[in-house]
Write a protein that holds these residues in place. Structure first.
Motif, PDB file in Angstrom:
ATOM      1  N   MET A  67      59.948  29.135  81.098  1.00  0.00           N
ATOM      2  CA  MET A  67      58.655  28.568  80.756  1.00  0.00           C
ATOM      3  C   MET A  67      58.486  27.255  81.513  1.00  0.00           C
ATOM      4  N   SER A  68      57.377  27.154  82.237  1.00  0.00           N
ATOM      5  CA  SER A  68      57.121  25.908  82.950  1.00  0.00           C
ATOM      6  C   SER A  68      56.755  24.818  81.948  1.00  0.00           C
ATOM      7  N   ASN A  69      56.812  23.579  82.371  1.00  0.00           N
ATOM      8  CA  ASN A  69      56.468  22.472  81.492  1.00  0.00           C
ATOM      9  C   ASN A  69      55.052  22.586  80.957  1.00  0.00           C
ATOM     10  N   LEU A  70      54.128  23.045  81.785  1.00  0.00           N
ATOM     11  CA  LEU A  70      52.741  23.170  81.354  1.00  0.00           C
ATOM     12  C   LEU A  70      52.590  24.222  80.261  1.00  0.00           C
ATOM     13  N   GLN A  71      53.329  25.311  80.366  1.00  0.00           N
ATOM     14  CA  GLN A  71      53.234  26.380  79.368  1.00  0.00           C
ATOM     15  C   GLN A  71      53.670  25.919  77.982  1.00  0.00           C
ATOM     16  N   ALA A  72      54.495  24.925  77.904  1.00  0.00           N
ATOM     17  CA  ALA A  72      54.929  24.401  76.606  1.00  0.00           C
ATOM     18  C   ALA A  72      53.760  23.829  75.814  1.00  0.00           C
ATOM     19  N   PHE A  73      52.680  23.487  76.494  1.00  0.00           N
ATOM     20  CA  PHE A  73      51.508  22.916  75.839  1.00  0.00           C
ATOM     21  C   PHE A  73      50.476  23.972  75.434  1.00  0.00           C
ATOM     22  N   PHE A  74      50.657  25.219  75.869  1.00  0.00           N
ATOM     23  CA  PHE A  74      49.726  26.283  75.505  1.00  0.00           C
ATOM     24  C   PHE A  74      49.761  26.489  74.003  1.00  0.00           C
ATOM     25  N   ALA A  75      48.596  26.767  73.419  1.00  0.00           N
ATOM     26  CA  ALA A  75      48.458  26.888  71.966  1.00  0.00           C
ATOM     27  C   ALA A  75      49.477  27.848  71.350  1.00  0.00           C
ATOM     28  N   GLN A  76      49.728  28.973  72.003  1.00  0.00           N
ATOM     29  CA  GLN A  76      50.640  29.961  71.439  1.00  0.00           C
ATOM     30  C   GLN A  76      52.099  29.505  71.454  1.00  0.00           C
ATOM     31  N   ASN A  77      52.420  28.449  72.189  1.00  0.00           N
ATOM     32  CA  ASN A  77      53.796  27.966  72.268  1.00  0.00           C
ATOM     33  C   ASN A  77      54.053  26.719  71.428  1.00  0.00           C
ATOM     34  N   VAL A  78      53.022  26.239  70.732  1.00  0.00           N
ATOM     35  CA  VAL A  78      53.150  25.017  69.937  1.00  0.00           C
ATOM     36  C   VAL A  78      53.463  25.379  68.494  1.00  0.00           C
ATOM     37  N   ASP A  79      54.407  24.671  67.903  1.00  0.00           N
ATOM     38  CA  ASP A  79      54.741  24.875  66.495  1.00  0.00           C
ATOM     39  C   ASP A  79      53.580  24.363  65.650  1.00  0.00           C
ATOM     40  N   GLN A  80      52.842  25.286  65.030  1.00  0.00           N
ATOM     41  CA  GLN A  80      51.644  24.928  64.268  1.00  0.00           C
ATOM     42  C   GLN A  80      51.940  24.574  62.813  1.00  0.00           C
ATOM     43  N   THR A  81      53.069  24.983  62.305  1.00  0.00           N
ATOM     44  CA  THR A  81      53.357  24.778  60.879  1.00  0.00           C
ATOM     45  C   THR A  81      54.521  23.809  60.702  1.00  0.00           C
ATOM     46  N   ILE A  82      54.226  22.558  60.834  1.00  0.00           N
ATOM     47  CA  ILE A  82      55.232  21.530  60.626  1.00  0.00           C
ATOM     48  C   ILE A  82      55.313  21.275  59.124  1.00  0.00           C
ATOM     49  N   THR A  83      56.503  21.458  58.568  1.00  0.00           N
ATOM     50  CA  THR A  83      56.685  21.301  57.127  1.00  0.00           C
ATOM     51  C   THR A  83      57.920  20.458  56.856  1.00  0.00           C
ATOM     52  N   ILE A  84      57.837  19.662  55.800  1.00  0.00           N
ATOM     53  CA  ILE A  84      58.979  18.865  55.344  1.00  0.00           C
ATOM     54  C   ILE A  84      59.151  19.117  53.852  1.00  0.00           C
ATOM     55  N   LYS A  85      60.390  19.439  53.464  1.00  0.00           N
ATOM     56  CA  LYS A  85      60.728  19.548  52.041  1.00  0.00           C
ATOM     57  C   LYS A  85      61.497  18.291  51.674  1.00  0.00           C
ATOM     58  N   GLN A  86      61.067  17.642  50.590  1.00  0.00           N
ATOM     59  CA  GLN A  86      61.711  16.393  50.192  1.00  0.00           C
ATOM     60  C   GLN A  86      61.618  16.224  48.681  1.00  0.00           C
ATOM     61  N   VAL A  87      62.716  15.774  48.092  1.00  0.00           N
ATOM     62  CA  VAL A  87      62.691  15.447  46.668  1.00  0.00           C
ATOM     63  C   VAL A  87      61.923  14.141  46.527  1.00  0.00           C
ATOM     64  N   ILE A  88      60.823  14.213  45.810  1.00  0.00           N
ATOM     65  CA  ILE A  88      59.978  13.044  45.584  1.00  0.00           C
ATOM     66  C   ILE A  88      60.345  12.379  44.274  1.00  0.00           C
TER      67      ILE A  88
END
Length: 140
Positions: A1-22
């Motif tokens: 994968m070229s550097n530019l392809q890393a920015f394509f929508a299908q290659n971006v992690d869309q679901t960033i989640t954090i689990k934390q004891v609050i």
């Protein structure tokens, strides 16, 4: 994968989640603290929240000015980022005698716990990164 392809929508992690004891007050059957789960929201969703917390006010010197209710914005922002527990659940809201996600979150959490939830919501949305830290990370 070229550097530019890393920015394509299908290659971006869309679901960033954090689990934390609050809070250690919410425990499972074995007595272990149950983590809350936070997810990043879109820039568009953040703009909607900000707009809902904005009002125009007359100023004698400058005419109309725009004011953002920061407390309301923070409350809605944290609620929007919280995916577990499900703050939209009507039974959960009824158990606290409130209606709505924001009121539920404020009823569930102590002030310090709410601040912790805010910090995690900011982190999952990328607000925790210092630009200098990002530059150093990119260099490595």
């Amino acid at each position: 994968m070229s550097n530019l392809q890393a920015f394509f929508a299908q290659n971006v992690d869309q679901t960033i989640t954090i689990k934390q004891v609050i809070s250690t007050r919410f425990k499972d059957e074995e007595g272990n603290p149950i983590p809350f789960e936070f997810q990043a929201i879109s820039r568009e969703r953040e703009k909607e929240i900000r707009k809902s917390c904005t009002k125009k006010e007359r100023d004698r010197k400058r005419g109309m000015k725009t004011i953002i209710d920061e407390d309301s914005f923070i409350d809605k922002f944290v609620a929007a980022c919280t995916v577990f527990p499900n703050l939209k659940d009507s039974d959960l809201q009824k158990s606290y005698g409130v209606m709505g996600e924001v009121d539920l979150l404020k009823a569930m959490l102590l002030p310090g716990e709410f601040t912790e939830a805010l910090l995690v919501a900011q982190e999952v949305n990328g607000y925790d990164k210092d630009m200098n830290d990002l530059v150093e990370e990119a260099k490595n």
